[in-house]
Scaffold this active site. Sequence first.
Site, PDB file in Angstrom:
ATOM      1  N   THR A  84      93.692 139.325  57.730  1.00 50.25           N
ATOM      2  CA  THR A  84      94.257 140.678  57.769  1.00 50.25           C
ATOM      3  C   THR A  84      93.145 141.638  58.217  1.00 50.25           C
ATOM      4  OG1 THR A  84      93.808 140.836  55.391  1.00 50.25           O
ATOM      5  CG2 THR A  84      96.082 140.371  56.058  1.00 50.25           C
ATOM      6  N   LYS A 204      93.163 143.799  43.907  1.00 50.96           N
ATOM      7  CA  LYS A 204      92.280 143.117  44.858  1.00 50.96           C
ATOM      8  C   LYS A 204      91.503 144.131  45.694  1.00 50.96           C
ATOM      9  CE  LYS A 204      90.473 140.067  47.629  1.00 50.96           C
ATOM     10  NZ  LYS A 204      89.322 139.257  47.223  1.00 50.96           N
ATOM     11  N   ASN A 208      87.027 144.997  45.651  1.00 45.52           N
ATOM     12  CA  ASN A 208      86.104 145.039  46.787  1.00 45.52           C
ATOM     13  C   ASN A 208      85.616 146.453  47.079  1.00 45.52           C
ATOM     14  OD1 ASN A 208      86.199 142.267  47.238  1.00 45.52           O
ATOM     15  ND2 ASN A 208      88.010 142.424  48.512  1.00 45.52           N
ATOM     16  N   ARG A 211      82.572 147.556  44.893  1.00 46.21           N
ATOM     17  CA  ARG A 211      81.262 147.076  45.350  1.00 46.21           C
ATOM     18  C   ARG A 211      80.814 147.815  46.599  1.00 46.21           C
ATOM     19  NH1 ARG A 211      81.631 141.236  46.435  1.00 46.21           N
ATOM     20  NH2 ARG A 211      79.366 141.307  46.526  1.00 46.21           N
ATOM     21  N   HIS A 242      68.344 151.157  32.702  1.00 44.08           N
ATOM     22  CA  HIS A 242      69.300 151.829  31.830  1.00 44.08           C
ATOM     23  C   HIS A 242      70.439 150.870  31.535  1.00 44.08           C
ATOM     24  CE1 HIS A 242      72.349 154.625  30.413  1.00 44.08           C
ATOM     25  NE2 HIS A 242      71.431 155.603  30.359  1.00 44.08           N
ATOM     26  N   CYS A 258      85.954 141.078  53.559  1.00 41.66           N
ATOM     27  CA  CYS A 258      86.497 141.796  52.403  1.00 41.66           C
ATOM     28  C   CYS A 258      85.933 143.217  52.282  1.00 41.66           C
ATOM     29  CB  CYS A 258      86.212 141.010  51.126  1.00 41.66           C
ATOM     30  SG  CYS A 258      87.102 139.446  51.028  1.00 41.66           S
ATOM     31  N   LYS A 314      75.940 137.511  55.011  1.00 41.48           N
ATOM     32  CA  LYS A 314      75.291 137.272  53.727  1.00 41.48           C
ATOM     33  C   LYS A 314      74.510 135.965  53.815  1.00 41.48           C
ATOM     34  CE  LYS A 314      77.501 135.938  50.179  1.00 41.48           C
ATOM     35  NZ  LYS A 314      77.544 134.683  49.510  1.00 41.48           N
TER      36      LYS A 314
END
Length: 417
Positions: A84, A204, A208, A211, A242, A258, A314
């Site tokens: 998609t 969903k 994503n 992030r 922290h 994504c 990645k």
Amino acid sequence: MNKKICVVGLGYIGLPTAAMLANCGYDVVGVDTNKEVLDNLNKGKIIIEEPYLDDLVKKVVINKKLIGLNTPCEADIFIIAVPTPINENKRADMRYVINATNSIVSYVKKGDIVILESTSPVGTTTEIIKPILEKTDLEIGKDIYVGYCPERVLPGKILKELVENHRVVGGINEESAIKIAKIYKSFVKGHIYTTDTKTAEMTKLVENTFRDVNIALSNELLKICDNTNINVWDVIEYSNKHPRVNLLEPGPGVGGHCLAVDPWFLVESSPNLSNIIKLSRITNDSMPSYMFYSVEKLIKNTNKKITILGITYKPDVDDIRESPIIELIKILKENNYEISIYDPYVKNYPGIENNLMKCVQGSELLIIGVNHNVFKDINYEKVLQAMEGNLILDTRNSLDKEELEKIGFVYKLIGSK
């Protein structure tokens, strides 16, 4: 178990899912239009890099539990796992989902289950899948059970996370959700939550988007720290001390199918309400250009040859979809830089070189585009000897500055002083 499953789409999600279901005892037919994928699958082989998937596929093919075809067939369960993507206008391109759904209509019968796994805009199941399936003249939710169950896996750990991660199943009605959840319980050890389709679709996208927004904050901090001569990596490290702060790492941008795509689905559906999401996407998409400006500051002489280590989105995978390093290469070439590329995970990309020493020969600058683990084992002393210059730009904070400077490199980490 005599249930037959037809999985439409044998990519990074469809193939592992098909293999996992086949390993659970289902008779599985995997459908794809890519002849190379099918030819390899029917020989028990795969063409993507994913740990342990090759062994699993080989096993289920040998046991005749998984076969590949180029068209769907009659089955009891249909799973749609097709791409998609977004188009140039940052809008969802749903033609693959539409085509896949149309392709199964003539095979769907009373009692069958249809599941969409593709990450999709909110409303896809009810507004695209359901109307197409209604061509069967069977009642949706009573004669055909329909729902949405998105994947939640990390490339490089797909098989592990398919089993261990929780899943969210959205049904067109409660009975559909319950029947779909039962299928996934055959291999999922995590909890399976049931809800409606729109809630599952939104969940969903939000996972994503969360992030992506977090990374955008870190990338914006990188620019601010650059402007004020502060090391952003120190700021992030100390901020994360922290107990309620967890900043992700900045970098050359955000890639993959994504994080670089899904937030745009929310922007498309609610353009006047998604300001933070849109700005985060723009920020992350701007990072290759920002990396280019960093290159311009480093290279002072006439030699404009650059070697790039790593072009995937990645580390330790072969996936280059939406890779920001690909965009950086495009910008560099447009500005008359000579580019050589080395990435042991990528086999078929224009200009890629499989010999590292040949690749770095005569380069002025070495850019670490992706932090593949194998790059830590490179003999950088030999690399330096082959290069004309001695510059390294690390976009991933992946190498040891002191060790590299000890052998003669001038090391620059993005976002550092």
